[in-house]
Design a protein around this motif. Structure first.
Motif, PDB file in Angstrom:
ATOM      1  N   THR A  79      -1.462   2.029   3.373  1.00  0.00           N
ATOM      2  CA  THR A  79      -0.277   3.160   3.548  1.00  0.00           C
ATOM      3  C   THR A  79      -0.264   3.756   2.099  1.00  0.00           C
ATOM      4  OG1 THR A  79       1.110   1.853   5.099  1.00  0.00           O
ATOM      5  CG2 THR A  79       2.010   3.846   3.955  1.00  0.00           C
ATOM      6  N   ILE A  89      -1.193   7.676   0.991  1.00  0.00           N
ATOM      7  CA  ILE A  89      -0.253   8.628   0.428  1.00  0.00           C
ATOM      8  C   ILE A  89      -0.599   8.999  -0.986  1.00  0.00           C
ATOM      9  CG2 ILE A  89       2.092   8.703  -0.674  1.00  0.00           C
ATOM     10  CD1 ILE A  89       3.089   6.740   1.500  1.00  0.00           C
ATOM     11  N   VAL A 132      -1.491  11.971   6.345  1.00  0.00           N
ATOM     12  CA  VAL A 132      -0.266  11.997   6.917  1.00  0.00           C
ATOM     13  C   VAL A 132      -0.158  11.215   8.251  1.00  0.00           C
ATOM     14  CG1 VAL A 132       1.901  13.181   7.797  1.00  0.00           C
ATOM     15  CG2 VAL A 132       1.016  13.832   5.430  1.00  0.00           C
ATOM     16  N   ALA A 192      -0.690   7.749   8.159  1.00  0.00           N
ATOM     17  CA  ALA A 192       0.297   6.684   7.470  1.00  0.00           C
ATOM     18  C   ALA A 192       1.274   6.602   8.608  1.00  0.00           C
ATOM     19  CB  ALA A 192       0.861   7.461   6.411  1.00  0.00           C
TER      20      ALA A 192
END
Length: 511
Positions: A89, A93, A186, A189
């Motif tokens: 994750t 990002i 996005v 994630a």
């Protein structure tokens, strides 16, 4: 007394969200693989827009390769230590933020810096993705299917990057080759948060090997930089030679340190396994040949045949289709029935045959007559070989080493790609120069001579790629000696129970 328990006793139930998790892991892997080629298509326009000199334009590619290749082992170890889902994750990002920075770049320094940051977060993301796959799919047949999909994406993503890069550059502008990563990251994630469940008890909580991190990172950066430098400055350049010497010294020191420290960054047991070592070596060599194809066919189609960026991307689609077919329909279906070497060896050999067809390229060659069959065979071969390579690289590994074993797969591909680009491009450039020198006296059309010289350079380098793929096949046949994986459950670390083992007997105290 002794009591017979079912074969599946003690095996955790499969994660019910594992296939949804695969979709998001695969999406993240696609983003990383795309980024290796998508920016290449946009580079000429970005260079003009930001005023980047010819001498400095290579840093758009090199900054990413240095950071990614140099930090992969560290990224794999971080995922083992702090958790694969968390590392995955954070990598997503960070990659999205670095991509936003690159798309908004107002000068070359900011663009180079954003590419280096993409490499840093890619080095966290890529090994975490593969090791999550290794500990999520615990049934051999399901594992084969999952790695088939993952292998197809890893193999074909580069060509999809050429297509997407061409479309975005032609229809919007070069900045969208960076911005496009943001929705990928996005969505992946959010999917990771909702569906990825990292099995308990699979982390390696030992201390971080700081000397190993420094030596491996500096050693791999020196190696990748040496090959990149050789492409622009030549093999005899003092800095090129110095980079190779430094790489040898640093990586030798790294191996010595790893043999002695209590909690090594790369436990030598990961490399000492004959099958795993054979996979890393053959995969790295095969990627050298693959990168040669992307490089020379891209130039051939655009410079010699006059294709647009988008048309070039479409021209690569049959190879992507071949990879997906080879990986999901051949590799995945046969993975549980035949030994991996009987998929990897013939797969690399079939890819070599496809590459061999491309040595027939001439200025007037037709796409359908020469390029298409070569691409299809290459795609089928590489897809068939990639799938078991991805799966077996983490097969039987202890859970605590899953991240670093996954990182070694990515490292072999990244270093192989850097070597392939530099080595084959240098061979092509030398052959082109020699052709012009030999034929200049009798030439009546300078432009035609230049095109003929370029094609002669490409085919000379492709002959080397054929040889490299044959060596990769030979290594797969000789070093990878494991039998076919069982069809029963596998451990969280990826080891398989014997296919013919009917039951496990454990002592049970009578009441």
């Amino acid at each position: 007394m002794s009591q017979t328990l079912p074969k599946n006793a003690g095996i955790p139930a499969p994660d019910p969200g594992r296939w949804k998790a695969l979709a998001f892991i695969a999406l993240a892997q696609l983003m990383v693989v795309l980024d290796a080629t998508i920016v290449n298509i946009a580079l000429p326009k970005a260079q003009v827009d930001l005023g980047i000199s010819d001498a400095n334009k290579q840093w758009v590619i090199t900054a990413y390769a240095l950071a990614f290749g140099g930090l992969l082992l560290f990224g794999g170890r971080i995922s083992d230590l702090f958790g694969r889902k968390r590392t995955f994750t954070i990598g997503l990002i960070g990659f999205a933020l670095a991509s936003a920075l690159g798309g908004a770049a107002t000068g070359q320094a900011l663009l180079f810096g954003s590419r280096a940051l993409q490499g840093v977060f890619g080095a966290l993301l890529a090994p975490a993705a593969l090791s999550l796959l290794a500990v999520t799919f615990t049934d051999a047949k399901e594992r084969a299917k999952a790695f088939g999909i993952f292998g197809a994406i890893a193999g074909g993503g580069g060509a999809v990057g050429l297509l997407l890069g061409g479309f975005l550059t032609d229809s919007l502008n070069w900045r969208w080759t960076f911005f496009v990563n943001i929705p990928f990251a996005v969505i992946a994630a959010i999917g990771a948060y909702l569906y990825i469940r990292e099995p308990a008890g699979t982390r390696n909580r030992s201390s971080l090997d700081i000397p190993g991190v420094l030596l491996s990172t500096l050693g791999l950066v020196s190696l990748v930089y040496g090959f990149t430098r050789a492409e622009s400055a030549g093999w005899s350049d003092a800095l090129t030679v110095g980079s190779f010497v430094a790489a040898v010294v640093l990586l030798a020191a790294f191996i010595v340190v790893e043999a002695r420290v209590k909690s090594p960054l790369l436990p030598l047991r990961v490399l000492a396994d004959r099958n795993r070592g054979g996979i890393y070596l053959s995969l790295g060599l095969a990627v050298i040949g693959m990168f040669g194809l992307f490089l020379f066919l891209t130039y051939y189609l655009q410079v010699v045949k006059g294709y647009s960026s988008l048309s070039t991307g479409f021209a690569f689609l049959p190879m992507v289709a071949g990879m997906i077919t080879g990986s999901t329909q051949i590799g995945a279906r046969l993975m549980t029935r035949v030994p991996p070497r009987l998929l990897m060896g013939p797969g690399f050999l079939l890819a070599a045959v496809g590459m061999l067809l491309l040595t027939r390229l001439e200025v007037g060659s037709s796409y359908a007559g020469v390029i298409l069959p070569g691409m299809v065979l290459l795609g089928l071969g590489m897809g068939t070989a990639f799938m078991p390579a991805m799966s077996m690289a983490t097969h039987g590994i202890e859970p605590r080493d899953a991240g670093v074993a996954s990182a070694m797969v990515n490292t072999s591909q990244q270093v192989g790609g850097a070597i392939g680009t530099a080595l084959l491009n240098t061979i092509a450039a030398s052959a082109t120069t020699a052709f012009v020198a030999d034929h200049a006296a009798g030439a009546t059309d300078p432009k035609l001579l230049q095109l003929q010289a370029l094609v002669d350079g490409y085919t000379s380098a492709i002959w080397w790629a054929v040889g490299i793929l044959v060596v990769a096949s030979a290594i797969a046949f000789t070093l990878i000696n494991t039998g076919k994986p069982g069809t029963g459950p596998v451990s969280q670390g990826g080891g398989t129970r014997d296919a013919d083992e009917e039951e496990f007997k454990v002592p049970v105290i009578a009441h």
